[in-house]
Design a protein around this motif. Sequence first.
Motif, PDB file in Angstrom:
ATOM      1  N   UNK A 197      24.559  21.624   3.489  1.00 24.01           N
ATOM      2  CA  UNK A 197      25.305  22.447   4.636  1.00 24.01           C
ATOM      3  C   UNK A 197      26.802  22.827   3.909  1.00 24.01           C
ATOM      4  N   UNK A 198      27.319  21.820   3.200  1.00 25.23           N
ATOM      5  CA  UNK A 198      28.494  22.200   2.747  1.00 25.23           C
ATOM      6  C   UNK A 198      28.569  23.334   1.454  1.00 25.23           C
ATOM      7  N   UNK A 199      27.562  23.017   0.796  1.00 26.50           N
ATOM      8  CA  UNK A 199      27.076  23.837  -0.461  1.00 26.50           C
ATOM      9  C   UNK A 199      26.865  25.126  -0.145  1.00 26.50           C
ATOM     10  N   UNK A 200      26.197  25.519   1.066  1.00 23.10           N
ATOM     11  CA  UNK A 200      25.691  26.647   1.466  1.00 23.10           C
ATOM     12  C   UNK A 200      27.017  27.812   2.109  1.00 23.10           C
ATOM     13  N   UNK A 201      28.186  26.841   2.391  1.00 24.11           N
ATOM     14  CA  UNK A 201      29.470  27.523   2.904  1.00 24.11           C
ATOM     15  C   UNK A 201      29.914  28.092   1.611  1.00 24.11           C
ATOM     16  N   UNK A 205      31.784  14.997   8.937  1.00 27.75           N
ATOM     17  CA  UNK A 205      31.091  14.587   7.652  1.00 27.75           C
ATOM     18  C   UNK A 205      31.341  15.186   6.409  1.00 27.75           C
ATOM     19  N   UNK A 206      31.635  16.405   6.513  1.00 27.38           N
ATOM     20  CA  UNK A 206      32.089  17.306   5.163  1.00 27.38           C
ATOM     21  C   UNK A 206      32.764  18.417   5.626  1.00 27.38           C
ATOM     22  N   UNK A 207      33.410  19.017   4.474  1.00 28.33           N
ATOM     23  CA  UNK A 207      34.102  20.149   4.860  1.00 28.33           C
ATOM     24  C   UNK A 207      34.158  21.218   3.352  1.00 28.33           C
ATOM     25  N   UNK A 208      34.204  22.293   3.503  1.00 28.79           N
ATOM     26  CA  UNK A 208      34.481  23.192   2.401  1.00 28.79           C
ATOM     27  C   UNK A 208      35.476  24.318   2.380  1.00 28.79           C
ATOM     28  N   UNK A 209      36.445  24.286   1.425  1.00 27.01           N
ATOM     29  CA  UNK A 209      37.710  25.036   1.661  1.00 27.01           C
ATOM     30  C   UNK A 209      37.244  26.374   1.064  1.00 27.01           C
ATOM     31  N   UNK A 210      38.005  27.368   1.348  1.00 22.25           N
ATOM     32  CA  UNK A 210      37.890  28.707   0.773  1.00 22.25           C
ATOM     33  C   UNK A 210      37.731  28.954  -0.863  1.00 22.25           C
ATOM     34  N   UNK A 211      38.351  27.875  -1.160  1.00 26.61           N
ATOM     35  CA  UNK A 211      38.352  27.745  -2.776  1.00 26.61           C
ATOM     36  C   UNK A 211      37.566  26.955  -3.412  1.00 26.61           C
ATOM     37  N   UNK A 212      36.520  26.402  -2.610  1.00 26.99           N
ATOM     38  CA  UNK A 212      35.353  25.783  -3.183  1.00 26.99           C
ATOM     39  C   UNK A 212      35.485  24.452  -3.158  1.00 26.99           C
ATOM     40  N   UNK A 213      36.393  23.818  -2.628  1.00 26.70           N
ATOM     41  CA  UNK A 213      36.875  22.381  -2.652  1.00 26.70           C
ATOM     42  C   UNK A 213      35.745  21.542  -1.672  1.00 26.70           C
TER      43      UNK A 213
END
Length: 242
Positions: A201-205, A172-180
């Motif tokens: 969930x993704x923002x908390x990452x 459903x979503x993902x977050x990269x180490x660079x904040x994308x």
Amino acid sequence: MFRKRTITHEVTSAEISLDGISIPYTLIKSRASRHARLKVSPENGLSVILPQHYPTSFAEKFIRDKQQWITNKLAMLQNNRQIYADASRVQYLGNTLNIRIQATSDSAAIVRLNGNDLDVCLPTGFTEARQVVDAWLKTRARDIILPLTEQLSLRLNAHYSSVHIRTAKTRWGSCSPRGALNLNWKLVMLPQDIIEYVIIHELCHLREMNHSPAFWRLVEQYCPNWRACRRWLKRNDSVLVY
């Protein structure tokens, strides 16, 4: 110098008969697994994951012991597939809309939301109604998800570098180490609280790039019902591959 590649799991295909119905499944022998477990997914159907040292024969016994659970999950999966593949209906913000096809003299297709109906006006000779509906959903996804992401990021004090609405069949979503952030456009088909959970969930990452206890405490701070939302997503993940 080349390192020898270590094989961490073995995958084979098999079938089993349950109440006279042949059910295919994937058997995975994994070195990383400590316990036997089952998984039912839209993409792969039934999978049996066993620790490496378990005998292959254990798979059938395990399936028969869990037959009722498997039958219920497969039935739910099939039902969801039918809902999302039904050309006469579409899910939008957790509601079922009836698609009403109409002809138009205009050169371009027009989509109008009218209560619980989605009026799709198609030019003469154009038959791809679902393509038009998906295009409308993708536009609505951007209009809804992007502002909501900005709003929630301010609430969490979590700053992303970019956010993209994409097509995906496994997440459903993902977050990269660079904040994308990458968010699935099909989120727009889900209820509002589920959409918010995925974004949170993704923002908390952005603050905890893992699934540690600290991460889940952070999620719970901004989404107290995250467990229920997570269960809902697991039950309705067929939308990812409709």
